[in-house]
Design a protein around this motif. Sequence first.
Motif, PDB file in Angstrom:
ATOM      1  N   PRO A1044       0.824  -1.205   0.000  1.00  0.00           N
ATOM      2  CA  PRO A1044       0.000   0.000   0.000  1.00  0.00           C
ATOM      3  C   PRO A1044       0.855   1.249   0.000  1.00  0.00           C
ATOM      4  N   THR A1045       0.502   2.196  -0.793  1.00  0.00           N
ATOM      5  CA  THR A1045       1.178   3.481  -0.892  1.00  0.00           C
ATOM      6  C   THR A1045       0.156   4.580  -0.743  1.00  0.00           C
ATOM      7  N   PRO A1046       0.570   5.776  -0.408  1.00  0.00           N
ATOM      8  CA  PRO A1046      -0.398   6.865  -0.248  1.00  0.00           C
ATOM      9  C   PRO A1046      -1.130   7.189  -1.534  1.00  0.00           C
ATOM     10  N   ALA A1047      -0.488   7.050  -2.649  1.00  0.00           N
ATOM     11  CA  ALA A1047      -1.146   7.399  -3.909  1.00  0.00           C
ATOM     12  C   ALA A1047      -2.022   6.263  -4.354  1.00  0.00           C
ATOM     13  N   ALA A1048      -3.313   6.542  -4.479  1.00  0.00           N
ATOM     14  CA  ALA A1048      -4.261   5.485  -4.843  1.00  0.00           C
ATOM     15  C   ALA A1048      -4.080   5.032  -6.265  1.00  0.00           C
ATOM     16  N   ALA A1109     -12.194  -0.083  -6.087  1.00  0.00           N
ATOM     17  CA  ALA A1109     -11.568  -0.864  -5.030  1.00  0.00           C
ATOM     18  C   ALA A1109     -10.170  -1.257  -5.466  1.00  0.00           C
ATOM     19  N   PHE A1110      -9.144  -0.916  -4.649  1.00  0.00           N
ATOM     20  CA  PHE A1110      -7.752  -1.290  -4.894  1.00  0.00           C
ATOM     21  C   PHE A1110      -7.380  -2.300  -3.811  1.00  0.00           C
ATOM     22  N   THR A1111      -7.099  -3.531  -4.210  1.00  0.00           N
ATOM     23  CA  THR A1111      -7.075  -4.617  -3.230  1.00  0.00           C
ATOM     24  C   THR A1111      -5.710  -5.278  -3.134  1.00  0.00           C
ATOM     25  N   ASN A1112      -5.474  -5.902  -1.969  1.00  0.00           N
ATOM     26  CA  ASN A1112      -4.386  -6.831  -1.732  1.00  0.00           C
ATOM     27  C   ASN A1112      -5.018  -8.081  -1.127  1.00  0.00           C
ATOM     28  N   SER A1113      -4.217  -8.920  -0.481  1.00  0.00           N
ATOM     29  CA  SER A1113      -4.763 -10.154   0.066  1.00  0.00           C
ATOM     30  C   SER A1113      -5.629  -9.896   1.289  1.00  0.00           C
ATOM     31  N   ASN A1114      -5.256  -8.900   2.139  1.00  0.00           N
ATOM     32  CA  ASN A1114      -6.015  -8.700   3.377  1.00  0.00           C
ATOM     33  C   ASN A1114      -6.412  -7.251   3.617  1.00  0.00           C
ATOM     34  N   LYS A1147     -15.745  10.117   7.971  1.00  0.00           N
ATOM     35  CA  LYS A1147     -15.945  11.548   8.163  1.00  0.00           C
ATOM     36  C   LYS A1147     -15.705  12.297   6.854  1.00  0.00           C
ATOM     37  N   ALA A1148     -16.262  13.492   6.794  1.00  0.00           N
ATOM     38  CA  ALA A1148     -16.108  14.306   5.590  1.00  0.00           C
ATOM     39  C   ALA A1148     -14.635  14.583   5.343  1.00  0.00           C
ATOM     40  N   GLN A1149     -14.157  14.310   4.129  1.00  0.00           N
ATOM     41  CA  GLN A1149     -12.759  14.513   3.803  1.00  0.00           C
ATOM     42  C   GLN A1149     -12.605  14.616   2.290  1.00  0.00           C
ATOM     43  N   THR A1150     -11.484  15.092   1.854  1.00  0.00           N
ATOM     44  CA  THR A1150     -11.156  15.197   0.433  1.00  0.00           C
ATOM     45  C   THR A1150      -9.745  14.671   0.219  1.00  0.00           C
ATOM     46  N   PRO A1151      -9.471  13.703  -0.670  1.00  0.00           N
ATOM     47  CA  PRO A1151     -10.513  13.017  -1.461  1.00  0.00           C
ATOM     48  C   PRO A1151     -11.275  12.018  -0.594  1.00  0.00           C
ATOM     49  N   SER A1152     -12.398  11.520  -1.134  1.00  0.00           N
ATOM     50  CA  SER A1152     -13.229  10.574  -0.389  1.00  0.00           C
ATOM     51  C   SER A1152     -12.652   9.176  -0.547  1.00  0.00           C
ATOM     52  N   SER A1153     -12.147   8.612   0.551  1.00  0.00           N
ATOM     53  CA  SER A1153     -11.539   7.285   0.488  1.00  0.00           C
ATOM     54  C   SER A1153     -11.511   6.691   1.884  1.00  0.00           C
ATOM     55  N   VAL A1154     -11.308   5.388   1.937  1.00  0.00           N
ATOM     56  CA  VAL A1154     -11.192   4.685   3.203  1.00  0.00           C
ATOM     57  C   VAL A1154     -10.453   3.388   2.928  1.00  0.00           C
ATOM     58  N   GLN A1155      -9.734   2.878   3.941  1.00  0.00           N
ATOM     59  CA  GLN A1155      -9.046   1.591   3.800  1.00  0.00           C
ATOM     60  C   GLN A1155      -9.750   0.549   4.662  1.00  0.00           C
ATOM     61  N   LEU A1156     -10.075  -0.595   4.046  1.00  0.00           N
ATOM     62  CA  LEU A1156     -10.671  -1.717   4.748  1.00  0.00           C
ATOM     63  C   LEU A1156      -9.558  -2.682   5.143  1.00  0.00           C
ATOM     64  N   ALA A1157      -9.445  -2.972   6.414  1.00  0.00           N
ATOM     65  CA  ALA A1157      -8.373  -3.828   6.909  1.00  0.00           C
ATOM     66  C   ALA A1157      -8.928  -5.168   7.366  1.00  0.00           C
TER      67      ALA A1157
END
Length: 1330
Positions: A1044-1048, A1109-1114, A1147-1157
């Motif tokens: 994972p890197t900061p740049a999506a 969705a940008f995915t890895n194994s977990n 929460k409101a943020q820019t850009p709109s993103s979240v990481q599922l762990a």
Amino acid sequence: MVMQQYLLTYTGVVFALYLHHIIRAIEVPLDLPQPPTITKQSVKDYIVDPRDNIFIDCEAKGNPVPTFSWTRNGKFFNVAKDPKVSMQRRSGTLVIDFRGGGRPEDYEGEYQCFARNEYGTALSSKILLQVSRSPLWPKEHLDLVEIDEGSPLTLKCNPPPGLPPPVVFWMSSSMEPIHQDKRVSQGQNGDLYFSNVLLQDAQTDYSCNARFHFTHTIQQKNPYTLKIQTKNPHNETSFRNHTDMYSARGVMETTPSFMYPYGTSSNQIVLRGVDLLLECIASGVPAPDIMWHKKGGELPTDKTKLENFNKALRITNVSEEDSGEYFCLASNKMGSIRHTISVRVKAAPYWLDEPQNLILAPAEDGRLVCRANGNPKPTIQWLVNGEPIESAPPNPSREVAGDTIVFRDTQIGSSAVYQCNASNEHGYLLANAFVSVLDVPPRILSPRNQLIKVIQYNRTRLDCPFFGSPIPTLRWFKNGQGSALDGENYQRHENGSLEINMARKEDQGIYTCVATNILGKAENQVRLEIKDSTRIVRGPEDLTVKRGSLVRLDCRIKHDSTLKLTVTWLKDDTPLYIGNRMKKEDDGLIIYGVAEKDQGDYTCVASTELDKDSAKAFLTVLAVVSAPTNRMTALPKERPERPRDLELTDLAERSVRLTWIPGDDNNSPITDYVVQFEEDKFQPGLWHNHSRYPGSVNSAVLRLSPYVNYQFRVIAVNEVGSSLPSPPSERYHTLGASPEINPTGVQGAGTQKNNMEITWTPLNATQAYGPNLRYIVKWRQRDTRESWSNETVRTTRHVVWNTPIYVPYDIKVQAENDFGRAPEPDVIIGYSGEDYPKAPPTDIRLKVINSTAVSLQWNRVYPDTIQGQLKEYRAYFWRESSLLKNLWVSKKRQSVGFVGDRPRGIVSRLFPYSNYKLEMVVVNGRGDGPRSEIKEFTTPEGVPSVPRYFRIRQPNLETITLEWGHPEHPNGILTGYNLRYQAFNGTKTGRTLVETFSPNQTRFTLQRTDPISRYRFFLRARTQVGDGESIVEESPAPLNEATPTPAATSLPTTTVSLTSTTTIATTTTTAATTTTTVASTTTTTESAPTATTKQDFATNGSSIWNVKAFTNSNWANITWSHNFSAGTDFVVEYITSNNTVRSIPVKAQTPSSVQLADLTPGMTYQLWVFPKWSSPSENSYITFTTSSAYTKNHVDIATQGWFIGLMCAIALLVLILLIVCFIKRSRGGKYPVREKVEVLDHEDHKVDDPSFDYSDEDNKEPPGSHTSLDGTIKQESDDSLVDYGEGGEGQFNEDGSFIGQYTVKKDKEETEGNESSEATSPVNAIYSLA
């Protein structure tokens, strides 16, 4: 425009009081002497709440007024001796008061009420009084239940016996419902049955709960805990995805066997009129399917219902024809088993002829008849005034002959009340019928000189209730003519009414009814006026206008000029308030400056006292976009405060004035007041809207209905919203009157082949207008000259028996209360019950269209064989076998219906390359008719389905291994597989390559030519007909791409597609998670779209799109685009393939993103993104799959460039150090020992000085130090190399005076926790080499 017309027949001033049909009973006016008649009593089996006082009803009428007494358990009950017991005034109702203490159980028993006057004694039924009980669950210890996976299991409930019995249900100890299906279900006895146990059943515990009716309490049994012994305790998801779950677990498949009932046959007895419930629960692997049949006939479809996943068969309102043998068939793919249940229908007594009151003149003959039926046949016992007739004083004018008492030459003074008791082992019936000997000249009971108005061409009735003894004869005359009216347009009823089937202008006039007997005659006149109907000749039309414009809604009316016309407007079916922006005219409604709130349905209602007509149209208001204006900041607006101090004044029979004090408007003017009412007879506690008034008033005159106990409250409305309701007003009870309308929704339909059930929508609290609301039901066969049959009931249904099969009936239902009857009702057409069709379709012809469909043609049946309303022609078909050898097929019967009277149709959804059988039936409202001859046909070969699975493994960077399974449905002879694949890297794709395989090959190894790019594979199976649908998979991403890197934009994008999912069947919500059982299919498209379909969430156009969705194994990074306002919070909700739902607030943020762990490798997820204030849309989601753990690239570290460079640098450094060391040794270099001594002396002084302040510098890394792979610090000192010498004591060869000094330093370093070994030092390594 939608127009509706209604008819109200008005009967003039007042209807006759206490009018009952005289066909079966005669009502004696209460001013005449008569024996008692029981009018109200409690039910036979009377269960009471121990927390309340006990009321045992007994009311009666008679002249003189009856007196009351009671027996308890067959003995006289002295009410005066018990201070807790009293009798209500002018009533026999017992009141047992426990406010001063006492046990309700002490008053249990069998009670009977006696109502007496000088003419006889009437009896109530025997009332068995029982107190409700809610016993506690006995304490018990439940051991851990250990069982092998796949075995059947029964968890016993055994609830405590309550009165009435409790309702049983199963939950976990955390109060989550136990999911039930055909494998796990609760039986009628409360036990929980597992057809077979799975490993997942041990994930929760099981507790039986009992809910008791009167106390509203729930008692919970100690929970069962399961321990499942399994042969393959592996990952649950892998089993769920397996095509054969049981074989994957190592569970042996078994044939069904019955868990309940036991054995192959059983018996069951049921009483006539109740529901029959048959139950079969079977074990087996897989869980069996249950089917029900009746031996020698079909199940009665009109009253049959399958419950509990087909494990229970319920037949409502059982009759004698439902006796017979029923059997349940439990089957799975391993076999089937059946259980036969022999059902016998018994019957408690029911009336054939209930005895009716008998009124005789002196010297007149008569009879009382009491006929009842039952199984076994009931015995008839006669009583007179509560005593057995055998022990009564002899009466020479009375003769008892079984179920009949014959009276001859009766005399005044022989009046009495006779009781007929019909009983058998299943119950009893008790009826009172008095014999009254009177000598009364005729009298007319209705008001004199009535005026009846009726709309032309409608049916009407002129009432003339009468009484006399002997019973008078009654005749009708018109305008003084000498001939009596009867026949043609007139019909006389035995109760004195004259019915006019179609009122015409020439029927207008004065009608006279004359009642005559040997003692005299009486007459009365009724004037009939015929009026024209009210019609809307031009009603409003649907309009679409802009806001602020003017609108006109037309309503032109034609009506009878002698009747007062009232025109009202409704908006959205509620009365419309005509404010300053509206103007009501004679022929329409004008709205000035239309606003958005004016949009809706507008109804014009034109009504007179006799009828009404209405027309409806919809007004659509379009918003006009206006430029913003600069205004000063307004005060915050809120909902108004609630009104207070409600007061009722000007109390009248049909109206009252309500006044209130407004509350604060909170900076937004009050626009409306809504007045609501509540009544305490029919729906206590439920508030209804009464009327609406403008915000400028605080007093209104309310129109009221008769016989309603009103209570009012007021709600204020402004542009923000509605206030809280005001405190309620005091109650106001209006006087009663006869009903003004009749029930609506009258229908007649058969529930059996020999009956017709008449149903209707009852009057509500504001329409009853008086006590004892009842309904007079009339019916007769249509287009015949037979007279009307009628029955008075208090329920909302009446069943007419012994009807011909499917014939039309004229039906009328009229409301009546103690003040009189409603106007004459309209005639409704109903139909008697249907029977099964008698003939099947003939000459069935089939033609194969393609591999999955055939066309059918048949000859239609004759109408007289349908015996009901033709619903459809239905084809039943089943797959007999496949043309492929050794392929098991399901022979489950399927059906397709062809609605209407048609001779052809198409049967689709067939399996290719199979043998089928087909038969047809005719279907009406009762069910299927006889089956036609069986036709056989064969479907040609088709294309195969997708392979069962498609797995991709990448053991190294040079090869990719593909494995797949054969198609689940070959649909023909499999000729091979086609594989298309292409390399891709980001948006760049290579050329498509094609491989062809034999039908037996299910594995392929691809030699990679490009170790960087990924591959996309398309696999299809093929037959001689062609290729089937493809299954698409991609090779795993390289390991360095998964970091994972900061740049999506640097992450790999998983192919996603918006799909539609099947409805979620069961949802259990907790504080943290939501567990759902989902039946859905996710389809992955061949290429990833750049954006998902927009999801609109608001009328202003706000949307969410481009969900990725940008995915890895977990883990997975989720991004999306939206045009919501800044500060909008979102929710990301995702569901795994094992049906676990999780939600993450964003929460409101820019850009709109979240990481599922913490995701599971190789798992497929469904994901929704929606605003926090909204909810997810079931048909808009994306799917993504995490990469499998075993498909990650295991890269050899020895081949990595960074590792090779590091090793080269270390080797170069070692070489340089070796050269330096050799140079120093050759020169004989010496170390600055004197400086070292000074340093050590300085340090010793520091230690000896107690005032020395220690710092943290000792813990810092010394200059020139480096960190080893295990995290320890290696010291590279500028001191003498003796510190790193080979000597065990670290001694100098030149000067022995410093041997102890350096030995102390080495020990000190070891003591301070420096655990680095000397061998790790490069210098020591050099010396060891030297």
